[in-house]
Design an enzyme around this catalytic site. Structure first.
Site, PDB file in Angstrom:
ATOM      1  N   LYS A 267     117.833  22.193  85.167  1.00  0.00           N
ATOM      2  CA  LYS A 267     118.801  22.336  86.254  1.00  0.00           C
ATOM      3  C   LYS A 267     118.085  22.640  87.569  1.00  0.00           C
ATOM      4  CE  LYS A 267     122.512  24.261  83.367  1.00  0.00           C
ATOM      5  NZ  LYS A 267     123.546  23.253  83.668  1.00  0.00           N
ATOM      6  N   ARG A 341     127.942  20.653  73.840  1.00  0.00           N
ATOM      7  CA  ARG A 341     128.671  19.796  72.895  1.00  0.00           C
ATOM      8  C   ARG A 341     127.894  19.638  71.591  1.00  0.00           C
ATOM      9  NH1 ARG A 341     128.754  15.097  77.227  1.00  0.00           N
ATOM     10  NH2 ARG A 341     128.829  17.021  78.465  1.00  0.00           N
TER      11      ARG A 341
END
Length: 491
Positions: A267, A341
């Site tokens: 990130k 996920r």
């Protein structure tokens, strides 16, 4: 946590006081008594400030007499419009304005006993403060001293009878906020799991699985996320058996990424510190299970949280890797920052396979795309079952934790097609990012009624709002507790 008592007293003797004021000309007996004792200071201040009792407004009267150090007027809005969420907002605003007083009173007038109890719930949450690591803790304590609050109302006995159940909700929300507020160097997966084991004292059955146990179960997707970190992963299973023996439970599943660097798909540095709260879904499930146990909910429920840290290292998962999930389905990992996920895939499958639940609800700070779509007002709701979606949305409207149902459909599945595996973990582009994430999760729930709540935009508040402090919100505990109350408790 703020301590609450209830009383029918209408003649406060002094100190710090908040008075709830409905919109219009009506004023409570407490208002008139205090106004008289302060020689009209309340009426004059309200008029000068233009205070009319509108929802969300307030008027602070400092030192109106030798008796009262502070009187706070808090608007309730139109009496016919006051609901549980409105009562909680007013209580939260009152508590925040009384925070410098160690003890205070809150006059609710002729509100029903139920609404007065919700005022108390809002006050507890409005008084919340996480100051564990402040060097100047003594100074912070002066700003957040409120420890005892007496709620004064005409139906105090009714409120008192209802309070233990709502106090359990407050304790669940506070636990969730505490977990989300902790820094990642403290709240590692192992530490989170250890704290969960303390909930056995409330009657929860708590089971902790380590890397070896999850390897045996075939958790290739979850363990792929964890492989770059020195902090070992955990999965925690919390069970509350308050319903009929043998009846299938409700299952709640939480994403627990205790820190998310993004992995190899790292990130940007700006704002990465916020990723300590990428475990908010797991914290909510833990808070919910605590609430159900504390209030002895007449339901069978199981809460499962997958706890990992997503880090960059020589052992970290690479873009292009293929992992085999517990379901047997293979996943091509195109982006290591789409890790939540992967964690949920294995835990959802396990929940379905082991417990055969009546329904499953997962919560996750899953996508930035949901913030682009809904901002910070609503959480995204995705579901394969209309009745479940309606039940959750209704509970959200009651508690003020609002949900907006998003579309799903086979058309989005094509975006997850992989050339070398059963699926890839992201779509090829930016379009519909939160929807394709939900479509990915749907592949691991089978025919079980299921809902996915993407809480990325609502788990953390950058500023105080609706009487609640900035920081961790505890979003979802009140919503899911109300959902359980509305449709699933026995007796």
């Amino acid at each position: 946590m703020l301590q609450i008592s209830f009383s029918t007293q209408t003649q406060p003797t002094g100190g710090a006081l908040a008075i709830l004021v409905p919109e219009g000309d009506a004023r409570s007996a407490v208002f008139h008594a205090v106004d008289k004792a302060t020689h009209g200071a309340l009426s004059r201040s309200a008029e000068a400030d233009g205070f009319k009792g509108k929802d969300g407004t307030s008027c602070v009267v400092l030192a109106p007499s030798a008796q009262f150090e502070r009187v706070v007027l808090v608007g309730l809005g139109k009496p016919a419009d006051v609901d549980a969420w409105g009562a909680e907002k007013a209580g939260g605003l009152a508590a925040s304005l009384l925070s410098r007083a160690p003890a205070a009173a809150l006059a609710v007038g002729d509100l029903s006993g139920e609404l007065a109890a919700h005022v108390a719930l809002g006050a507890v949450l409005g008084a919340y403060h996480f100051g564990l690591y402040q060097k100047t803790a003594a100074e912070e304590d002066k700003k957040h001293r409120l420890a005892d609050l007496a709620v004064l109302g005409e139906h105090a006995s009714v409120s008192e009878a209802l309070w233990p159940s709502l106090q359990a909700v407050a304790r669940g929300v506070v636990l969730t906020r505490d977990l989300v507020s902790e820094p990642a160097n403290v709240l590692t997966p192992a530490e989170f799991a250890e704290r969960a084991t303390t909930l056995r004292a409330h009657g929860l059955e708590v089971e902790v699985m380590d890397r070896a146990a999850m390897t045996t179960l075939g958790f290739g997707a979850l363990l792929g996320v964890a492989q770059g970190s020195a902090n070992e992963p955990r999965m925690v299973v919390m069970r509350w058996n308050g319903g009929k023996e043998g009846e299938a439970p409700l299952a709640f599943v939480g994403k627990g990424v205790t820190f998310d660097s993004g992995g190899i798909s790292i990130k940007p540095a700006a704002g990465m510190e916020d990723m300590k709260w990428d475990m908010a879904g797991a914290a909510t499930v833990t808070g919910l299970m605590t609430t159900l146990a504390l209030r002895k909910a007449a339901v069978n429920a199981v809460g499962l949280v997958g706890l990992v840290e997503n880090m960059v290292s020589g052992t970290a998962q690479r873009p292009g890797d293929v992992v085999r999930s517990a379901s047997g389905q293979t996943i091509e990992v195109l982006n290591t920052d789409a890790e939540g996920r992967l964690v949920l895939a294995d835990v959802l499958w396990y929940a379905r396979d082991r417990f055969a639940p009546r329904l499953m609800v997962d919560l996750a700070t899953l996508t930035g795309a949901i913030i682009v779509g809904l901002g910070h007002e609503y959480a995204g709701l995705f579901s394969n079952d209309d009745a479940l979606a309606v039940g959750l949305a209704d509970a959200g409207a009651f508690t003020g934790e609002k949900l907006w149902r998003m579309p799903m459909g086979k058309e989005y599945d094509a975006l997850l097609k992989s050339d070398i595996a059963d699926m890839q973990n992201i779509s090829g582009g930016r379009a519909g990012g939160s929807i394709t994430a939900a479509q990915f999760l749907k592949r691991f729930v089978g025919e079980t009624p299921w809902a996915h709540l993407d809480i990325a935009g609502v788990a953390w508040a950058s500023k105080a709002k609706n009487g609640q402090p900035k920081g961790a919100t505890g979003f979802g505990v009140r919503l899911l507790d109300r959902f359980v109350r509305n449709g699933f408790e026995q007796g």
